[in-house]
Design an enzyme around this catalytic site. Sequence first.
Site, short mmCIF file in Angstrom:
data_model
loop_
_atom_site.label_atom_id
_atom_site.label_comp_id
_atom_site.label_asym_id
_atom_site.label_seq_id
_atom_site.Cartn_x
_atom_site.Cartn_y
_atom_site.Cartn_z
N LYS A 22 13.19 -7.39 -4.13
CA LYS A 22 14.43 -6.91 -3.61
C LYS A 22 14.64 -6.16 -2.42
CE LYS A 22 15.55 -2.78 -5.31
NZ LYS A 22 16.13 -1.75 -4.43
N ASN A 23 13.70 -5.34 -2.03
CA ASN A 23 13.69 -4.77 -0.91
C ASN A 23 13.38 -5.49 0.59
OD1 ASN A 23 14.92 -2.56 -2.26
ND2 ASN A 23 12.79 -1.36 -2.20
N CYS A 124 22.44 10.68 -2.72
CA CYS A 124 22.31 9.77 -4.10
C CYS A 124 21.26 10.58 -4.87
CB CYS A 124 21.72 8.44 -3.84
SG CYS A 124 20.01 8.37 -3.18
N ARG A 129 19.32 11.42 1.67
CA ARG A 129 19.04 10.22 2.28
C ARG A 129 20.26 9.90 3.53
NH1 ARG A 129 18.03 5.71 -2.20
NH2 ARG A 129 17.13 4.61 -0.07
N PRO A 130 20.07 10.77 4.42
CA PRO A 130 20.99 10.59 5.73
C PRO A 130 20.65 9.34 6.42
CG PRO A 130 19.24 12.30 6.23
CD PRO A 130 19.21 11.74 4.70
N ASP A 314 8.46 4.53 -4.52
CA ASP A 314 8.91 3.83 -5.62
C ASP A 314 7.81 3.22 -6.90
OD1 ASP A 314 10.98 3.62 -4.17
OD2 ASP A 314 10.89 1.55 -3.41
N ILE A 336 8.39 11.86 0.05
CA ILE A 336 9.28 10.83 0.70
C ILE A 336 10.67 11.45 0.46
CG2 ILE A 336 10.16 8.65 1.08
CD1 ILE A 336 7.05 8.80 1.91
N ARG A 406 19.75 -3.37 -11.37
CA ARG A 406 19.57 -3.52 -9.98
C ARG A 406 18.19 -3.95 -9.56
NH1 ARG A 406 21.85 1.84 -7.03
NH2 ARG A 406 21.31 0.31 -5.39
#
Length: 429
Positions: A22-23, A124, A129-130, A314, A336, A406
Site C-alpha cells: 500500500k505505502n 490523526c 503528523r504535520p 507499522d 516515530i 484500508r
Amino acid sequence: MDQIRIRGGNPLRGTIQISGAKNAALPLMAACLLSEEPLVLSNLPHLADIATMSNLLSELGVNVSMNGAAPGGHGGRVFKLDAAETSDTIAPYDLVRKMRASVLVLGPLLARQGRARVSLPGGCAIGTRPVDLHLKALEQLGATIELSEGYIDARAESGLRGGHVVFPMVTVGGTENILMAATLARGETVIGNAAREPEITDLANCLTAMGADIRGIGTDTLKIHGVDRLHGASHTVLPDRIETGTYAVAAAITGGDILLKDTRADLIEAVIDVLGRVGVAFDETPAGLRVSRINGGLHGVDLMTEPYPGFPTDMQAQFMALMTVASGASMITETIFENRFMHVPELRRMGADINVQGRSAIVRGNQKLSGAQVMATDLRASVSMVLAGLAARGETLVSRVYHLDRGYERLEEKLSACGADIERVRDAG
Ligand code: EPZ
C-alpha cells in the site's frame, strides 16, 4: 458497521499470498501526475486507500483505467494512469481528510503544473503528523507557499529549481514529495537525511524508468538532476513488508507454520532479527518465506521503533500483541509517532498486562488472553487485536473494520484459508 469475529486457539497452517505494498502504491500512483504519458502499475493491492487515491487522481483529470488483474483477481491489479490532460490542481478536503497520503500529489502537481492547492491534513489517531517539512523543502526548490482557509496554496509559475534540502528528521512522505518534485526541477537537487524505506527505493526506481536522473537510490542522500519531461513507464509494485510481518506474527502467536508467498525476506530484516530472538524461525525457500516457532516457546524481547532499516513503527502494535503471550517481559519504545499506543487499553481488555510510561510500554508476558469486544482507531492497532484474537480463548469481535480494509486485502479470507476461525459479520443496517 461490519465487524470481524474470531474464535481463537487454532494454530495457522497453510500459504498466504502477500499483496503489493500500500505505502509504495500510493506515491507511485501520484507519480503519474509528472508525465503526460501513461504510467502502468501492476501488483496494486485491492484496498480502500488505493480507491481513495484513484478518486483523487480522477478529480485532477487523470484517466484511471483498470487493465485487469491475474485470474481470480488475487494476483494484484493493473492500473493505467493517464495524466495527459490534467484539468485541476486542487486536492479537496473531503479526500485528504480520508487519507493523509493525498498530500503526495502536492510535489508532482507543483513540478508539472506550476501550482497546487491541497487541503492541509489534520492530526490523526497516531499523532499530530504535520507536513511542515514537506512545505519547507518545496520552498527550498523555489516554491511560494501560503496557508489559507485550511489549504496549502503552492506556486512555482516559472518552474521549480534544484536546491539542497536536509531534513531535520526522517520523513517518508516528505522524501517522496520532494523526490518527485525534484525530477522536473531545473538543475540538481540534493536530499540529505532522506528516508531509506523500500517504498522510496521502489518510487525512485519507477521514476528512473520514467526518465528521471536519480543517484544514491537506497541511501540517505539522494541526488536528482532535473529533466525537462518524464515519459510513460510500466512498473510492478513491491511486496508489502508490513503485511508480510503481520502474517509472520500470526504464525508465531498461534504456534502455526505459514508459507508467505511473493514476498522478500530482505524487506523485513529488522523484523526477522527481532522475531528470531523471540523464538520465531524464518526459512527462505524457493516456494516462499516459511515462518514457524523454533522450539515451541516465545520469549520477551525489548524493541525500539526506528526509521528503515530499523524496526518499523507499522509493526509495533502487532509485536506488542505477540509479547503479551511470550514468557518474560518486554519494553517497547515508540520513537516515530507520539501517540501510537491506542491498542494498549483494548489489549488489556483481552487480559494483557501492559503499562505505558511516556513513549515506552512494558509488557509482562505469559498471559492467557481471552476474547472480548474491541475496537481501534487505526489500521495497525486494529490488526493487533485480530492477532490477539487468534491466540485468545473464546470470541473476539473487532469493530471499525474499515480501518483494516484500508491496509489489509482480504484479511479474513487469507487467515481462514490457514485454519483461522474468522469471519466478517456484515451490518444488517
Ligand atoms: C509513512 O507516513 C507511512 N504512510 C506510515 O504508514 C508510516 O507509519 C510512516 O511513514 C513511518 O514509517 C505512508 O507511506 C502512506 P513520516 P508518513 O513523514 O510519510 C513527523 C500505516 O499504518 N513529521 O515518515 O506520514 C511525523 O509527525 C501508516 O500504513 C513532521 O513532524 O510518515 C512523524 O512523527 C501509518 N513533519 C514522523 O515525522 C513533517 O512534515 C515520521 O513521519 C512530516 C513528518
